[in-house]
Design an enzyme around this catalytic site. Sequence first.
Site, PDB file in Angstrom:
ATOM      1  N   ARG A  38      42.161  29.613  44.017  1.00 52.54           N
ATOM      2  CA  ARG A  38      42.188  30.756  44.728  1.00 52.54           C
ATOM      3  C   ARG A  38      43.885  31.267  44.774  1.00 52.54           C
ATOM      4  NH1 ARG A  38      43.197  31.148  49.992  1.00 52.54           N
ATOM      5  NH2 ARG A  38      41.241  29.438  50.724  1.00 52.54           N
ATOM      6  N   TYR A  53      39.082  57.681  40.406  1.00 49.85           N
ATOM      7  CA  TYR A  53      37.638  56.969  40.113  1.00 49.85           C
ATOM      8  C   TYR A  53      37.130  57.000  41.152  1.00 49.85           C
ATOM      9  CZ  TYR A  53      34.751  52.961  39.404  1.00 49.85           C
ATOM     10  OH  TYR A  53      33.591  52.172  39.365  1.00 49.85           O
ATOM     11  N   ASP A  76      46.585  53.906  37.418  1.00 48.61           N
ATOM     12  CA  ASP A  76      45.570  53.240  37.105  1.00 48.61           C
ATOM     13  C   ASP A  76      45.624  53.757  35.323  1.00 48.61           C
ATOM     14  OD1 ASP A  76      42.982  52.646  36.136  1.00 48.61           O
ATOM     15  OD2 ASP A  76      41.705  53.279  38.159  1.00 48.61           O
ATOM     16  N   LYS A  85      36.755  47.002  31.645  1.00 50.68           N
ATOM     17  CA  LYS A  85      36.604  48.065  30.535  1.00 50.68           C
ATOM     18  C   LYS A  85      37.140  47.699  29.325  1.00 50.68           C
ATOM     19  CE  LYS A  85      34.811  50.086  34.350  1.00 50.68           C
ATOM     20  NZ  LYS A  85      35.363  51.031  35.079  1.00 50.68           N
TER      21      LYS A  85
HETATM   22  C1  PLP Z   1      35.599  51.305  36.467  1.00 48.57           C
HETATM   23  C2  PLP Z   1      36.946  51.797  36.853  1.00 48.57           C
HETATM   24  C3  PLP Z   1      37.381  51.231  38.026  1.00 48.57           C
HETATM   25  C4  PLP Z   1      36.679  50.080  38.970  1.00 48.57           C
HETATM   26  O1  PLP Z   1      36.667  48.896  38.312  1.00 48.57           O
HETATM   27  P1  PLP Z   1      35.531  47.767  38.496  1.00 48.57           P
HETATM   28  O2  PLP Z   1      36.195  46.569  37.321  1.00 48.57           O
HETATM   29  O3  PLP Z   1      34.298  48.273  38.232  1.00 48.57           O
HETATM   30  O4  PLP Z   1      35.769  47.086  39.663  1.00 48.57           O
HETATM   31  C5  PLP Z   1      38.811  51.694  38.474  1.00 48.57           C
HETATM   32  N1  PLP Z   1      39.249  52.608  37.705  1.00 48.57           N
HETATM   33  C6  PLP Z   1      38.582  53.354  36.658  1.00 48.57           C
HETATM   34  C7  PLP Z   1      39.509  54.318  36.095  1.00 48.57           C
HETATM   35  C8  PLP Z   1      37.497  52.832  36.137  1.00 48.57           C
HETATM   36  O5  PLP Z   1      36.987  53.336  34.966  1.00 48.57           O
END
Ligand code: PLP
Length: 393
Positions: free
Chosen positions: A59, A112, A184, A209
């Site tokens: 953890r 998002y 992000d 992603k």
């Molecule tokens: C998918 C996504 C997230 C969230 O990520 P998860 O791995 O699905 O929790 C955050 N920001 C962007 C731009 C995303 O495309």
Amino acid sequence: MSITSQKPSTIAVWAGEERPLAFGAAQVPIVQSAPFAYDDMDEWGAVALGQAEGHIYSRNTNPTVGVFEEKCRILEGGEKAIAFASGMAAISNTLLSLLSPGDRVVSIKDSYGGTSRLFMDTLPRMQIEVDLVETSDSDAIDAAIEKGCRLVYLETPTNPTLKIIDLDRAIRTAKAHGAIVVVDNTFATPINQRPLGFGADLVLHSATKYLGGHDDAMGGVLIGRKDLVTTVYEHREICGAVLSAFSAYLLLRGLKTLDLRVRKQNETGLAVARFLAEHPKVAAVFYPGLETHEKHDVAKRQMSGFGGMLSFSVDGDFDALKRFVGELKYVHRAASLGSVNTLIGPPSVTSHVECTAEQRAALGISETLLRYSCGVEDAGDLIAQLDQGLKAV
Ligand SMILES: *Cc1c(COP(=O)(O)O)cnc(C)c1O
């Protein structure tokens, strides 16, 4: 051997793997162990107190996860990196550990869907003031920051309408007013855009992603200033949203081809966007690489490639959209993005499934918009399929 190369392709393959791996393994082993054992109580104590290197409990830290963190750290050019169970875990842990009641946050309307929910529901419930500004309006972003805030949260390009924020300008304003800047960078990836180079304090990703790139593992990562990442790490240690060793292994395996994949996806993204922009049955195309994009100049300045994500609306109603999507081959009709497989879907079941129809409308997301994530298939095949599909509109 330590990494001296500045090239992302070399970093993605070798960073974090400098030391001999267990048993002379040529690839990073999956260290599937919750605790780590010590025969020497003094050594155990030193590691537990952070006076010696080592692992105590997964953890806190895990060797497989550590290699993933190190690759991401060097790719983004940060001081420290920590991984999470998902992108939303990275985002929520970051916001919840850096903000306190009474603080003010400035962000954009187009973040998002899950992040939007944190801004619209979770943070206000904790007496944190949230100011969501028109994404493409640099003057409005500046004005909101100048009112004073603890943190500025940016995302560019945005999901799903591919809006672009002028990072240099927004970050300058934020720094002049003493705010922490978080970006992000999921859509761009460190191959196309490096926010820390513009002065951002923290950059984060949904590793689910592009970083992983194969739609087979969830993960998130936060990279940046050591003091801030350490604060978030201490929160994550307690809240427990850690990346598993097995997911870290899958993400590591994907990360090694990040540069190859993203370069190809940049090319395909531009080719698909140009094709759609010319097509009579397409009403609108959103892609920062098109000269017609409202912020193409800014995108050109701050990105080295425009990415494999685009969105467009067909000239018709939701039934026409359904017929079109149903015709397509070589695509998954699914949420998520950034995979080797091409993916398509409307925001109502993908990026903004967490929002109500009213909230989507308020964000300017039409119900006939489609988000398209280019995979690594042949661009000619993808375009031929889109052409075929559009005959059904
Ligand atoms: C998918 C996504 C997230 C969230 O990520 P998860 O791995 O699905 O929790 C955050 N920001 C962007 C731009 C995303 O495309």
